[in-house]
Design a protein around this motif. Sequence first.
Motif, PDB file in Angstrom:
ATOM      1  N   MET A 222       0.813  -1.216   0.000  1.00  0.00           N
ATOM      2  CA  MET A 222       0.000   0.000   0.000  1.00  0.00           C
ATOM      3  C   MET A 222       0.851   1.273   0.000  1.00  0.00           C
ATOM      4  SD  MET A 222      -3.105  -1.011  -0.241  1.00  0.00           S
ATOM      5  CE  MET A 222      -2.330  -2.133  -1.410  1.00  0.00           C
ATOM      6  N   ARG A 223       2.116   1.168   0.353  1.00  0.00           N
ATOM      7  CA  ARG A 223       2.993   2.338   0.353  1.00  0.00           C
ATOM      8  C   ARG A 223       3.385   2.755  -1.059  1.00  0.00           C
ATOM      9  NH1 ARG A 223       6.862  -0.623   4.597  1.00  0.00           N
ATOM     10  NH2 ARG A 223       6.461  -2.177   2.962  1.00  0.00           N
ATOM     11  N   THR A 224       3.310   1.816  -2.003  1.00  0.00           N
ATOM     12  CA  THR A 224       3.662   2.132  -3.385  1.00  0.00           C
ATOM     13  C   THR A 224       2.443   2.209  -4.291  1.00  0.00           C
ATOM     14  OG1 THR A 224       4.046  -0.210  -3.869  1.00  0.00           O
ATOM     15  CG2 THR A 224       5.937   1.092  -3.115  1.00  0.00           C
ATOM     16  N   GLY A 225       1.265   2.055  -3.719  1.00  0.00           N
ATOM     17  CA  GLY A 225       0.035   2.182  -4.496  1.00  0.00           C
ATOM     18  C   GLY A 225      -0.482   0.854  -5.012  1.00  0.00           C
ATOM     19  N   THR A 226      -1.596   0.915  -5.730  1.00  0.00           N
ATOM     20  CA  THR A 226      -2.300  -0.285  -6.168  1.00  0.00           C
ATOM     21  C   THR A 226      -2.219  -0.489  -7.678  1.00  0.00           C
ATOM     22  OG1 THR A 226      -4.382   0.960  -6.354  1.00  0.00           O
ATOM     23  CG2 THR A 226      -3.908  -0.088  -4.237  1.00  0.00           C
ATOM     24  N   HIS A 227      -1.409   0.303  -8.369  1.00  0.00           N
ATOM     25  CA  HIS A 227      -1.361   0.215  -9.828  1.00  0.00           C
ATOM     26  C   HIS A 227      -0.666  -1.057 -10.302  1.00  0.00           C
ATOM     27  CE1 HIS A 227       2.335   2.173  -8.502  1.00  0.00           C
ATOM     28  NE2 HIS A 227       2.914   1.714  -9.605  1.00  0.00           N
ATOM     29  N   THR A 228       0.224  -1.610  -9.472  1.00  0.00           N
ATOM     30  CA  THR A 228       0.890  -2.856  -9.840  1.00  0.00           C
ATOM     31  C   THR A 228       1.227  -3.661  -8.597  1.00  0.00           C
ATOM     32  OG1 THR A 228       2.739  -3.828 -11.087  1.00  0.00           O
ATOM     33  CG2 THR A 228       3.203  -1.848  -9.801  1.00  0.00           C
ATOM     34  N   SER A 229       1.250  -4.984  -8.752  1.00  0.00           N
ATOM     35  CA  SER A 229       1.558  -5.860  -7.617  1.00  0.00           C
ATOM     36  C   SER A 229       3.073  -5.939  -7.421  1.00  0.00           C
ATOM     37  CB  SER A 229       0.988  -7.255  -7.848  1.00  0.00           C
ATOM     38  OG  SER A 229       1.505  -7.830  -9.041  1.00  0.00           O
ATOM     39  N   ILE A 230       3.503  -6.254  -6.192  1.00  0.00           N
ATOM     40  CA  ILE A 230       4.932  -6.378  -5.915  1.00  0.00           C
ATOM     41  C   ILE A 230       5.452  -7.754  -6.325  1.00  0.00           C
ATOM     42  CG2 ILE A 230       5.006  -4.622  -4.115  1.00  0.00           C
ATOM     43  CD1 ILE A 230       4.787  -6.843  -2.027  1.00  0.00           C
ATOM     44  N   PHE A 231       4.545  -8.729  -6.466  1.00  0.00           N
ATOM     45  CA  PHE A 231       4.903 -10.008  -7.074  1.00  0.00           C
ATOM     46  C   PHE A 231       3.634 -10.673  -7.587  1.00  0.00           C
ATOM     47  CE2 PHE A 231       3.977 -11.473  -2.717  1.00  0.00           C
ATOM     48  CZ  PHE A 231       3.163 -12.560  -2.973  1.00  0.00           C
TER      49      PHE A 231
END
Length: 452
Positions: A222-231
């Motif tokens: 959630m700190r980097t937003g919801t536009h892309t998944s971290i994996f």
Amino acid sequence: MARHCKTQTLQIIDTEYCADTTEWCPVGGWHNILACGTYQLKKPESKHVAGDEETYNPHTRLGRLYLYCCRPDQLFIPLTEVQRTETAAILDMKWCHVPVAESPMLGIVNAKGMVELCRLTNSEMMCRLEPVCSVDLGQECLALSLDWSTGLGESTQPLKIISSDSKGQLSLLQIQESAVALDILAQWKAHDFEAWIAAFNYWNTEILYSGGDDCKLRGWDMRTGTHTSIFTSSRHTMGVCSIQSNSHRENILATGSYDEHILLWDIRKMKQPLADTHVQGGVWRLKWHPTHEHLLLAACMHNGFQILDCQTSIAQTTEECNILSSYDHHNSLAYGADWSKLSLTELSATNQEPLFSASCGSGSRSCSEQVVQKLELQGQNLKIFYESPTASFDLILEDEVGGYIPEAVATANKIFEPGPVQSETHLLATCSFYDHVLHVWRWDCNLTEPSK
């Protein structure tokens, strides 16, 4: 030393509607409270003629919420129903692990696309669930799952809920504790088709996980937003429908799928799971034990309920986890399962055999007699109704007179003898779908000296 594990059924309750979720209250002082949610698809009863076309009323998804009080010293009939509430069909529910505004709080998601909060109160010596607030996740969607940010059993401010729905969306909600209201902080498309499950990383609640019918397991920050998944992991070969973070071991995550496999992960190394265990049934729900970091309970749909020992897999990265016990006394899809935090000193001290007691909704026959009667109907022709997008819930098996037919499975207790733990007794609740029953049972693990 060998470990002998045995299961014993204490009580069977007919929930009347199809049962798909059950949860023991984790809040201190309330461990004897159990909730059970149901989902029933009601067929159209009438048709309307518009011009030359006949149209049918849409199917209605009904639900009922049960609240029970447990007395573990009452070995034969430990559960007593204290409340039932008619509602929309319930697809998942979870208790907050800490009090909210000084009371236990139950979160519920339903077929109307709503997330609802209910407060547990105790007035005049009677426990009750009272609706507090709700939020609509969007039109024409079914809310499928939820998880609280409080999985470590600690109060996190502000309290949050993550929910998933049948449109593949995730919704991050925040609870305003002073007013006890729900706000949607973020909502985004996470999966193609249904997003069956969403869960928090309990050690860092800015991290979320989700699983969908697109066979994807995804992580979100959630700190980097919801536009892309971290994996994104495609290790599961069918829909991912269960995820839970381990609240006792940081970085350990368990996931389950319709592909009948439970994967154990170290979230720092998501390219390869720590262990892959084939449980021969779609894994609808996973529950880590509330105090033992290595015990994992799985609801395995067509293969009952399994208890896994993940200790060696976590420590040594073995290829699969040990299956300690199987509980296969349900006669239909295994959906809801939970461990109780109740102390079972009284249960451990007695050698009495349990009775198959029942608390049925109507009539004088016991639930076990009703189940036997239904099993005798299995030779009859079945009609199957299938409705998208929630095929797992909207499948109806009927006989020629409209009665529900449970699926036959074996009902023998099993004894397993894998690796070392203490001798203990645990209390569990499980529920299954088409036979609409809730079971309360005990699981005994006893260390014994090897035979000479």
